[in-house]
Design a protein around this motif. Structure first.
Motif, PDB file in Angstrom:
ATOM      1  N   PRO A  73       0.820  -1.211   0.000  1.00 11.98           N
ATOM      2  CA  PRO A  73       0.000   0.000   0.000  1.00 11.98           C
ATOM      3  C   PRO A  73       0.858   1.267   0.000  1.00 11.98           C
ATOM      4  CG  PRO A  73      -0.891  -1.604   1.534  1.00 11.98           C
ATOM      5  CD  PRO A  73       0.435  -2.144   1.086  1.00 11.98           C
ATOM      6  N   PHE A  74       0.370   2.272  -0.701  1.00 14.49           N
ATOM      7  CA  PHE A  74       1.138   3.513  -0.839  1.00 14.49           C
ATOM      8  C   PHE A  74       0.164   4.683  -0.923  1.00 14.49           C
ATOM      9  CE2 PHE A  74       3.684   6.490  -3.616  1.00 14.49           C
ATOM     10  CZ  PHE A  74       4.649   6.783  -2.660  1.00 14.49           C
ATOM     11  N   ALA A  75       0.227   5.582   0.058  1.00 13.96           N
ATOM     12  CA  ALA A  75      -0.751   6.662   0.158  1.00 13.96           C
ATOM     13  C   ALA A  75      -0.428   7.867  -0.710  1.00 13.96           C
ATOM     14  CB  ALA A  75      -0.863   7.109   1.625  1.00 13.96           C
ATOM     15  N   ASP A  76       0.820   8.021  -1.137  1.00 16.97           N
ATOM     16  CA  ASP A  76       1.262   9.264  -1.773  1.00 16.97           C
ATOM     17  C   ASP A  76       1.240   9.253  -3.298  1.00 16.97           C
ATOM     18  OD1 ASP A  76       1.669  10.572   0.596  1.00 16.97           O
ATOM     19  OD2 ASP A  76       3.807  10.143   0.722  1.00 16.97           O
ATOM     20  N   MET A  77       0.583   8.290  -3.915  1.00 16.47           N
ATOM     21  CA  MET A  77       0.624   8.196  -5.370  1.00 16.47           C
ATOM     22  C   MET A  77       0.175   9.483  -6.073  1.00 16.47           C
ATOM     23  SD  MET A  77       1.623   5.558  -7.260  1.00 16.47           S
ATOM     24  CE  MET A  77       2.652   6.608  -8.270  1.00 16.47           C
ATOM     25  N   PRO A  78      -0.921  10.138  -5.649  1.00 13.12           N
ATOM     26  CA  PRO A  78      -1.324  11.377  -6.337  1.00 13.12           C
ATOM     27  C   PRO A  78      -0.286  12.486  -6.226  1.00 13.12           C
ATOM     28  CG  PRO A  78      -3.139  10.478  -5.053  1.00 13.12           C
ATOM     29  CD  PRO A  78      -1.919   9.715  -4.648  1.00 13.12           C
ATOM     30  N   GLY A 113       4.612   4.604   4.579  1.00 12.71           N
ATOM     31  CA  GLY A 113       4.122   5.044   3.273  1.00 12.71           C
ATOM     32  C   GLY A 113       2.779   4.450   2.901  1.00 12.71           C
ATOM     33  N   GLY A 114       2.420   3.320   3.512  1.00  9.03           N
ATOM     34  CA  GLY A 114       1.158   2.665   3.202  1.00  9.03           C
ATOM     35  C   GLY A 114       0.065   2.921   4.212  1.00  9.03           C
ATOM     36  N   VAL A 115       0.316   3.791   5.191  1.00 10.61           N
ATOM     37  CA  VAL A 115      -0.681   4.107   6.216  1.00 10.61           C
ATOM     38  C   VAL A 115      -1.492   5.322   5.777  1.00 10.61           C
ATOM     39  CG1 VAL A 115      -1.004   4.879   8.591  1.00 10.61           C
ATOM     40  CG2 VAL A 115       0.688   3.109   8.087  1.00 10.61           C
ATOM     41  N   PHE A 116      -2.802   5.185   5.747  1.00 11.49           N
ATOM     42  CA  PHE A 116      -3.662   6.269   5.282  1.00 11.49           C
ATOM     43  C   PHE A 116      -4.197   7.121   6.432  1.00 11.49           C
ATOM     44  CE2 PHE A 116      -3.389   3.413   1.780  1.00 11.49           C
ATOM     45  CZ  PHE A 116      -3.508   4.193   0.641  1.00 11.49           C
ATOM     46  N   SER A 117      -4.108   6.614   7.641  1.00 10.27           N
ATOM     47  CA  SER A 117      -4.518   7.387   8.807  1.00 10.27           C
ATOM     48  C   SER A 117      -3.406   8.365   9.167  1.00 10.27           C
ATOM     49  CB  SER A 117      -4.771   6.465   9.998  1.00 10.27           C
ATOM     50  OG  SER A 117      -4.784   7.192  11.211  1.00 10.27           O
ATOM     51  N   LYS A 118      -3.733   9.669   9.203  1.00  2.00           N
ATOM     52  CA  LYS A 118      -2.705  10.670   9.490  1.00  2.00           C
ATOM     53  C   LYS A 118      -2.119  10.482  10.888  1.00  2.00           C
ATOM     54  CE  LYS A 118      -1.621  15.568   9.104  1.00  2.00           C
ATOM     55  NZ  LYS A 118      -0.805  15.646  10.311  1.00  2.00           N
ATOM     56  N   ASP A 119      -2.944  10.158  11.867  1.00  5.01           N
ATOM     57  CA  ASP A 119      -2.433   9.990  13.226  1.00  5.01           C
ATOM     58  C   ASP A 119      -1.456   8.825  13.311  1.00  5.01           C
ATOM     59  OD1 ASP A 119      -3.897  12.134  14.092  1.00  5.01           O
ATOM     60  OD2 ASP A 119      -5.555  10.933  14.910  1.00  5.01           O
ATOM     61  N   GLU A 120      -1.813   7.700  12.684  1.00  4.43           N
ATOM     62  CA  GLU A 120      -0.928   6.537  12.712  1.00  4.43           C
ATOM     63  C   GLU A 120       0.365   6.814  11.961  1.00  4.43           C
ATOM     64  OE1 GLU A 120      -2.755   2.864  11.525  1.00  4.43           O
ATOM     65  OE2 GLU A 120      -4.665   3.422  12.448  1.00  4.43           O
TER      66      GLU A 120
END
Length: 506
Positions: A152-157, A446-453
Motif C-alpha cells: 500500500p502507498f498513500a502518496d501516489m497522487p 508510506g502505506g498508512v492512510f490514517s494521518k495519526d498513525e
C-alpha cells in the motif's frame, strides 16, 4: 524575425558562450520572458531531471498526471480524476483533449510507457525509487491507467506530480536529451546544451488561456551579482534564487519586486556513512554538535528562516516531529564523542561547497568557525555546483563532506521527506546511509492512510535520524525570487520551482 540585442560584457561573461556573443531577444510585439539560473545541467530528459533549472524546463515542455496547488494538494492536470481501487491499486482517468507537440494524441499507453521506462533499472534514472513501490503500470483502456503496487502507498497522487514522472512520447525517446517533444505549455525551439534554452508557446495546450507568454528564454548566469545587475537593467526578467545579501538592494529598486517564500529550504552537510570517519555514528553526532546553528542561519539567510534539528522535515511539514529535543552547539560533548570513536586529537575534514546556491558557501564558513572548538578542522573547497553534485557526491572519499541545497519539495512540504534521503536504495541518499529497520518503518509508514498513525511512525523515524542520521541540518531558509515589476502571475509554489505557464507581462 527575431531581433538581436547584445548583453553587457559583464552579463555575457556570466552567461557563457552563446551563439555569436549575443542573446536573441524577441521583437517588441513578442512576449519573450528571460529567466536566469546559476546552473544548467545538460540534457532535457525528465527522468534525469534532478536540478532546479531542469525542473523548470521539463515542467514547461512536459505534463504530469497531477500538479500541486499552493495549498499543497494534488490537483488534476493530465488526469481528470483518480481513486484508490483497493490497497494495492490506484487508477487515473486522463483527459481526452491532450496532444503531444507533434500533433499525436496522448493516451494511457504513453503513461504506461513513461512510467515503465522510469522504473526500468536499465534506464538508469536516479528518480526511479521516488515514484513509490510500483509493481507495474497498465493501460486499462485508452483513458484509464492503473498503478499496481507491491505494498500500500498513500502518496501516489503526489508522486505523479513531480518532474521525473512527466509523460513522454515513445517515438521521441531517443531524442529526449536534446530535442524532446512533450504535451506541456511550451515547445522547445532552440537548445544550447548547458548554456541556454528557448521555448515557444504551445498554441494547442489543453489548459485554455495558458500560457500567456509567447517565448521563454532560460540563460546561464553563474554569478548572482551579475543576475541582479541584469535584472535591474531589464536584460533578464527573473532570477530564480535571490541571495539573502542582495534582497534588500533588490527590494529598494522600484523596477524590481521580490517574493519570499516560507522557510522550507534546507542545506544539509552530507556525511558519507560508508567512509571514515563518518561511518561511525559517534563521529556523525560530534559533527552535528559542532554546528552553531544560529550563526549558520545568520550567515546563510540573514536570519530569515528557522533553526534546524538534523532531520529534513521543515517546520511547515505536516510530518515534522514536535517531540525531538532541540540539538544545541556543544563542542565539549563533540570532543568527548570523537575521543570515544578513536580520534582524541580531533579530525581534519574537507567540506565541499559552492557559490552556485545562495547561502551555501557562507554557511560552510560559519560551520568551519564553530567546529574548530570541537577539534574539527575543516578545510573548505568551494567548487562549481555541477561538479559538487556530479563528482563529490557521486564519488565520496574518506574525511570529506558535502554541503548541498534542497528546496521546499524535499522538506516534507509535498509528501514525506525521509525516504528520498535515507532509505537504503533512495535516489538522493548521497550519504550511502543504510538502516534496515528504518527501511521497514518507512515502507510501512508510506502505506498508512490514517494521518495519526502515520505521524506516530514518522515521529519514531525522526528519533532514529536525530540520533544517528547522515546529515547536519542547521537551518531552514526561505527562498527569495526576484523579478521585474511588469511580471505578474508568479506564486511561490511548494516545489520551489516557477511554473512558467502562469506568468505574463503587465
Amino acid at each position: 524575425m527575431l531581433s538581436r540585442r547584445k548583453f553587457s560584457v559583464g552579463t555575457l561573461a556570466g552567461i557563457g558562450a552563446l551563439a555569436g556573443g549575443t542573446v536573441v531577444r524577441a521583437a517588441a510585439q513578442t512576449k519573450t520572458f528571460t529567466l536566469a539560473v546559476p546552473s544548467m545541467k545538460p540534457g532535457l530528459d525528465p527522468a534525469f531531471a534532478v536540478t532546479f533549472d531542469l525542473w523548470v524546463t521539463t515542467k514547461a515542455i512536459f505534463s504530469t498526471l497531477t500538479e500541486l496547488s499552493p495549498q499543497l494538494e494534488p490537483k488534476p492536470l493530465l488526469a481528470e480524476s483518480w481513486k484508490l481501487v483497493d490497497p494495492l491499486k490506484w487508477t487515473f482517468r486522463i483527459r481526452r483533449d491532450v496532444r503531444f507537440h507533434n500533433g499525436r494524441e496522448l493516451t494511457t499507453e504513453d503513461v504506461a510507457f513513461s512510467m515503465t521506462r522510469l522504473l526500468d533499472e536499465k534506464t538508469g534514472a536516479l528518480s526511479r525509487s521516488l515514484l513509490g513501490p510500483v509493481a507495474s503500470v497498465t493501460a486499462d483502456d485508452k483513458y484509464t491507467v492503473s498503478f499496481n503496487m507491491t505494498v500500500p502507498f498513500a502518496d501516489m497522487p503526489y508522486t505523479v506530480s513531480q518532474p521525473y514522472s512527466a509523460i513522454v512520447a515513445k517515438e521521441n525517446v531517443d531524442k529526449l536529451m536534446i530535442a524532446p517533444i512533450g504535451s506541456g505549455p511550451f515547445i522547445l525551439k532552440q537548445y544550447d546544451s548547458g548554456n541556454s534554452v528557448l521555448l515557444s508557446k504551445n498554441p494547442d495546450y489543453f489548459q485554455k488561456g495558458q500560457p500567456q507568454l509567447d517565448e521563454v528564454r532560460m540563460v546561464l548566469m553563474k554569478s548572482m551579482a551579475v543576475q541582479a545587475s541584469a535584472l535591474s537593467s531589464g536584460e533578464i526578467d527573473m532570477m530564480l534564487f535571490a541571495p539573502a545579501e542582495l534582497v534588500a538592494t533588490l527590494k529598494a529598486d522600484n523596477r524590481v519586486k521580490v517574493v519570499v517564500g516560507s522557510p522550507d529550504r534546507h542545506q544539509p552537510i552530507v556525511m558519507f556513512a560508508q567512509k571514515k570517519p563518518t561511518d561511525d555514528p559517534r563521529v556523525r553526532k560530534a559533527l552535528r554538535l559542532a554546528s552553531n546553528r544560529e550563526n549558520a542561519l545568520s550567515a546563510a539567510a540573514f536570519d530569515v528562516g528557522s533553526i534546524g534539528n538534523d532531520v529534513p522535515a521543515a517546520p511547515k511539514s505536516p510530518w515534522a516531529s514536535g517531540k525531538l529535543q532541540q540539538r544545541t552547539y556543544d563542542p565539549v560533548a563533540a570532543k568527548k564523542l570523537l575521543t570515544e570513536a578513536g580520534y582524541p586529537n580531533g579530525v581534519d575534514m574537507v567540506l565541499y561547497t559552492s557559490k552556485g546556491r545562495p547561502g551555501l558557501e557562507e554557511a560552510s564558513i560559519a560551520y568551519q568557525q564553530s567546529a574548530v572548538a570541537a577539534g574539527i578542522r575543516v578545510n573548505i573547497k568551494s567548487i562549481d555546483i555541477q561538479q559538487l553534485y556530479v563528482q563529490e557526491l557521486s564519488n565520496p572519499r574518506e574525511f570529506t563532506m558535502a554541503h548541498i541545497n534542497w528546496g521546499a519539495q524535499s522538506s516534507g512540504i509535498t509528501g514525506e521527506p525521509f525516504s528520498q534521503f535515507v532509505k537504503t536504495d533512495a535516489a538522493y541518499n548521497y550519504a550511502r546511509y543504510s538502516n534496515p529497520k528504518l527501511d521497514e518503518m518507512l515502507l510501512k509508514a508510506g502505506g498508512v492512510f490514517s494521518k495519526d498513525e502515520r505521524t506516530a511512525l514518522y515521529d519514531q523515524i525522526q528519533e532514529i535520524l536525530w540520533e544517528e542520521g547522515p546529515e547536519v541540518i542547521p537551518y531552514f531558509a526561505a527562498q527569495a525570487t526576484a523579478m521585474r515589476r511588469i511580471i505578474q502571475g508568479y506564486e511561490f509554489l511548494p516545489d520551489s520551482v516557477v511554473d512558467l505557464k502562469y506568468l505574463s507581462f503587465v
